[in-house]
Write a protein that holds these residues in place. Structure first.
Motif, PDB file in Angstrom:
ATOM      1  N   LYS A  33       1.079  -1.239  -0.128  1.00 22.15           N
ATOM      2  CA  LYS A  33      -0.133   0.067   0.177  1.00 22.15           C
ATOM      3  C   LYS A  33       0.896   1.026   0.054  1.00 22.15           C
ATOM      4  O   LYS A  33       2.044   1.140   0.433  1.00 22.15           O
ATOM      5  CB  LYS A  33      -0.955  -0.018   1.328  1.00 22.15           C
ATOM      6  CG  LYS A  33      -1.881  -1.263   1.334  1.00 22.15           C
ATOM      7  CD  LYS A  33      -2.663  -1.213   2.452  1.00 22.15           C
ATOM      8  CE  LYS A  33      -3.564  -2.395   2.557  1.00 22.15           C
ATOM      9  NZ  LYS A  33      -4.272  -2.290   4.052  1.00 22.15           N
ATOM     10  N   LEU A  34       0.556   2.163  -0.343  1.00 19.85           N
ATOM     11  CA  LEU A  34       1.278   3.535  -0.451  1.00 19.85           C
ATOM     12  C   LEU A  34       1.819   3.828   0.638  1.00 19.85           C
ATOM     13  O   LEU A  34       3.134   4.429   0.823  1.00 19.85           O
ATOM     14  CB  LEU A  34       0.123   4.699  -0.954  1.00 19.85           C
ATOM     15  CG  LEU A  34       0.863   6.209  -1.061  1.00 19.85           C
ATOM     16  CD1 LEU A  34       2.243   5.984  -1.956  1.00 19.85           C
ATOM     17  CD2 LEU A  34      -0.138   7.430  -1.487  1.00 19.85           C
ATOM     18  N   GLU A  35       1.020   3.913   2.029  1.00 15.91           N
ATOM     19  CA  GLU A  35       1.610   4.321   3.303  1.00 15.91           C
ATOM     20  C   GLU A  35       2.678   3.279   3.646  1.00 15.91           C
ATOM     21  O   GLU A  35       3.584   3.498   4.291  1.00 15.91           O
ATOM     22  CB  GLU A  35       0.618   4.417   4.254  1.00 15.91           C
ATOM     23  CG  GLU A  35      -0.128   3.103   4.598  1.00 15.91           C
ATOM     24  CD  GLU A  35      -1.309   2.986   3.712  1.00 15.91           C
ATOM     25  OE1 GLU A  35      -2.348   2.048   4.013  1.00 15.91           O
ATOM     26  OE2 GLU A  35      -1.506   3.661   2.849  1.00 15.91           O
ATOM     27  N   ASP A  90      12.466   9.204  -4.540  1.00 15.45           N
ATOM     28  CA  ASP A  90      11.450   8.347  -4.902  1.00 15.45           C
ATOM     29  C   ASP A  90      10.203   8.700  -3.416  1.00 15.45           C
ATOM     30  O   ASP A  90       9.128   8.509  -3.717  1.00 15.45           O
ATOM     31  CB  ASP A  90      11.896   6.893  -4.349  1.00 15.45           C
ATOM     32  CG  ASP A  90      12.611   6.402  -5.549  1.00 15.45           C
ATOM     33  OD1 ASP A  90      12.689   7.004  -6.639  1.00 15.45           O
ATOM     34  OD2 ASP A  90      13.419   5.408  -5.442  1.00 15.45           O
ATOM     35  N   PHE A  91      10.724   9.060  -2.321  1.00 18.47           N
ATOM     36  CA  PHE A  91       9.886   9.381  -1.035  1.00 18.47           C
ATOM     37  C   PHE A  91       9.078  10.427  -1.578  1.00 18.47           C
ATOM     38  O   PHE A  91       8.062  10.485  -1.164  1.00 18.47           O
ATOM     39  CB  PHE A  91      10.955   9.583   0.171  1.00 18.47           C
ATOM     40  CG  PHE A  91      10.338   9.493   1.281  1.00 18.47           C
ATOM     41  CD1 PHE A  91       9.412   8.394   1.866  1.00 18.47           C
ATOM     42  CD2 PHE A  91       9.937  10.643   2.015  1.00 18.47           C
ATOM     43  CE1 PHE A  91       8.943   8.428   3.135  1.00 18.47           C
ATOM     44  CE2 PHE A  91       9.033  10.668   3.244  1.00 18.47           C
ATOM     45  CZ  PHE A  91       8.519   9.755   3.861  1.00 18.47           C
ATOM     46  N   ARG A  92       9.531  11.404  -2.092  1.00 18.11           N
ATOM     47  CA  ARG A  92       8.929  12.586  -2.482  1.00 18.11           C
ATOM     48  C   ARG A  92       7.715  12.259  -3.466  1.00 18.11           C
ATOM     49  O   ARG A  92       6.622  12.751  -3.294  1.00 18.11           O
ATOM     50  CB  ARG A  92       9.790  14.002  -2.910  1.00 18.11           C
ATOM     51  CG  ARG A  92      10.765  14.457  -1.794  1.00 18.11           C
ATOM     52  CD  ARG A  92      11.105  15.702  -2.354  1.00 18.11           C
ATOM     53  NE  ARG A  92      12.413  15.969  -1.614  1.00 18.11           N
ATOM     54  CZ  ARG A  92      13.681  15.820  -1.582  1.00 18.11           C
ATOM     55  NH1 ARG A  92      14.277  15.041  -2.661  1.00 18.11           N
ATOM     56  NH2 ARG A  92      14.521  16.101  -0.651  1.00 18.11           N
ATOM     57  N   ALA A  93       8.298  11.606  -4.424  1.00 18.52           N
ATOM     58  CA  ALA A  93       7.311  11.142  -5.501  1.00 18.52           C
ATOM     59  C   ALA A  93       6.108  10.488  -5.133  1.00 18.52           C
ATOM     60  O   ALA A  93       5.142  10.545  -5.652  1.00 18.52           O
ATOM     61  CB  ALA A  93       7.986  10.258  -6.750  1.00 18.52           C
ATOM     62  N   MET A  94       6.272  10.009  -3.792  1.00 20.95           N
ATOM     63  CA  MET A  94       5.011   9.113  -3.122  1.00 20.95           C
ATOM     64  C   MET A  94       4.301  10.142  -2.302  1.00 20.95           C
ATOM     65  O   MET A  94       3.532   9.463  -1.458  1.00 20.95           O
ATOM     66  CB  MET A  94       5.760   7.825  -2.710  1.00 20.95           C
ATOM     67  CG  MET A  94       6.091   6.862  -3.488  1.00 20.95           C
ATOM     68  SD  MET A  94       4.957   6.155  -4.466  1.00 20.95           S
ATOM     69  CE  MET A  94       5.857   5.486  -6.067  1.00 20.95           C
ATOM     70  N   ALA A 154       0.659  -2.557  -7.921  1.00 19.09           N
ATOM     71  CA  ALA A 154      -0.280  -2.536  -6.834  1.00 19.09           C
ATOM     72  C   ALA A 154      -0.765  -0.950  -6.731  1.00 19.09           C
ATOM     73  O   ALA A 154      -1.925  -0.776  -6.169  1.00 19.09           O
ATOM     74  CB  ALA A 154       0.394  -2.883  -5.440  1.00 19.09           C
ATOM     75  N   LEU A 155      -0.115   0.047  -6.944  1.00 17.24           N
ATOM     76  CA  LEU A 155      -0.267   1.364  -6.669  1.00 17.24           C
ATOM     77  C   LEU A 155      -0.861   2.046  -7.943  1.00 17.24           C
ATOM     78  O   LEU A 155      -1.066   3.138  -7.962  1.00 17.24           O
ATOM     79  CB  LEU A 155       0.949   2.103  -6.278  1.00 17.24           C
ATOM     80  CG  LEU A 155       1.521   1.709  -4.926  1.00 17.24           C
ATOM     81  CD1 LEU A 155       2.907   2.552  -4.638  1.00 17.24           C
ATOM     82  CD2 LEU A 155       0.510   1.820  -3.784  1.00 17.24           C
ATOM     83  N   ALA A 219       4.948  -1.055  10.950  1.00 20.00           N
ATOM     84  CA  ALA A 219       4.394  -0.338  12.597  1.00 20.00           C
ATOM     85  C   ALA A 219       4.492   1.123  12.301  1.00 20.00           C
ATOM     86  O   ALA A 219       3.247   1.762  12.576  1.00 20.00           O
ATOM     87  CB  ALA A 219       5.405  -0.843  13.482  1.00 20.00           C
ATOM     88  N   ALA A 220       5.327   1.748  11.372  1.00 19.74           N
ATOM     89  CA  ALA A 220       5.118   3.309  11.346  1.00 19.74           C
ATOM     90  C   ALA A 220       4.033   3.410  10.171  1.00 19.74           C
ATOM     91  O   ALA A 220       3.326   4.525  10.471  1.00 19.74           O
ATOM     92  CB  ALA A 220       6.623   3.853  10.622  1.00 19.74           C
ATOM     93  N   ALA A 221       3.866   2.577   9.093  1.00 18.88           N
ATOM     94  CA  ALA A 221       2.803   2.668   8.449  1.00 18.88           C
ATOM     95  C   ALA A 221       1.252   2.566   8.937  1.00 18.88           C
ATOM     96  O   ALA A 221       0.426   3.463   8.658  1.00 18.88           O
ATOM     97  CB  ALA A 221       2.784   1.867   7.133  1.00 18.88           C
TER      98      ALA A 221
END
Length: 221
Positions: A33-35, A90-94, A154-155, A219-221
């Motif tokens: 999942k995205l998160e 990549d993190f910013r793109a998401m 998946a995304l 866990a963070a997600a």
């Protein structure tokens, strides 16, 4: 039998245990999942950020008997520096907050893995860093491409459309790195150095697998 073959045989059970981890299996076949992907990239950022400093710490302790390892680490540092920025891209793109990712600590298993590798480089044997390299290159070259494709599907995203630069690039790069590591490890004949590499490989596989457990990035997600 070469030591590199012995390393493969010794660590194969650890690699299979990683693949059998339910969340790893799900990620390979069904994506995230995205998160969850954002949380994974957050942990990955910290692994990559410490990659060069750990190698530098090991290189600084390599005597002339391990000069080939020292020179190989210098070369690898030049190749890898700045790749943590690819993870942030990549993190910013998401949709992630890069500043927050940089300031927030990774999951506990990743913190333990990073600390173990500094300890190995500085207190055990500088060649122990090769166990870290081996684990990360096996994971990246064997699973990186499959994982990025699976997550993109998946995304509902194009794997070449942003957000997967680090995974897709290293899936290819680390095939070549593995060939170079094969040659390098064959130069390590010292029994103490070999033992440190074997132990480091086992522990790195173990800690990386814990990253996918209940106390890891999910866990963070």
């Amino acid at each position: 039998m070469s030591f590199f073959i012995a390393l493969i045989e010794d660590s194969d059970a650890n690699r299979r245990a990683l693949e059998d981890e339910p969340r790893v299996h799900a990620m390979i076949h069904h994506g995230l999942k995205l998160e969850e992907y954002r949380a994974f990239l957050h942990d990955l950022y910290h692994i990559v950020w410490h990659f060069c400093p750990v190698m530098a710490a090991a290189a600084a302790r390599c005597g002339d008997e391990f000069r080939e390892v020292r020179y190989a680490l210098y070369e690898r540092i030049e190749e890898e520096k700045g790749h943590e920025d690819w993870v942030l891209e990549d993190f910013r793109a998401m949709g992630g907050d890069a500043a927050l990712a940089m300031a927030s600590p990774p999951s506990a298993p990743v913190q333990a893995m990073i600390a173990f590798n500094y300890h190995g480089a500085e207190r055990v044997h500088p060649c122990s860093v090769l166990g870290m390299l081996y684990m990360l290159e096996v994971v990246s070259s064997v699973y990186g491409g499959r994982v990025s494709d699976s997550i993109a599907r998946a995304l509902g995203r194009d794997v070449n459309g942003g957000g997967f630069k680090f995974l897709t690039s290293h899936a290819t790069m680390d095939v070549d790195h593995m060939a170079s590591l094969n040659k390098l490890i064959k130069t390590v004949a010292d029994p103490a150095a070999q033992r440190s590499i074997l132990n480091s490989t086992r522990v790195n596989f173990y800690q990386f697998r814990l990253m996918f457990g209940d106390g890891g990035f999910a866990a963070a997600a």
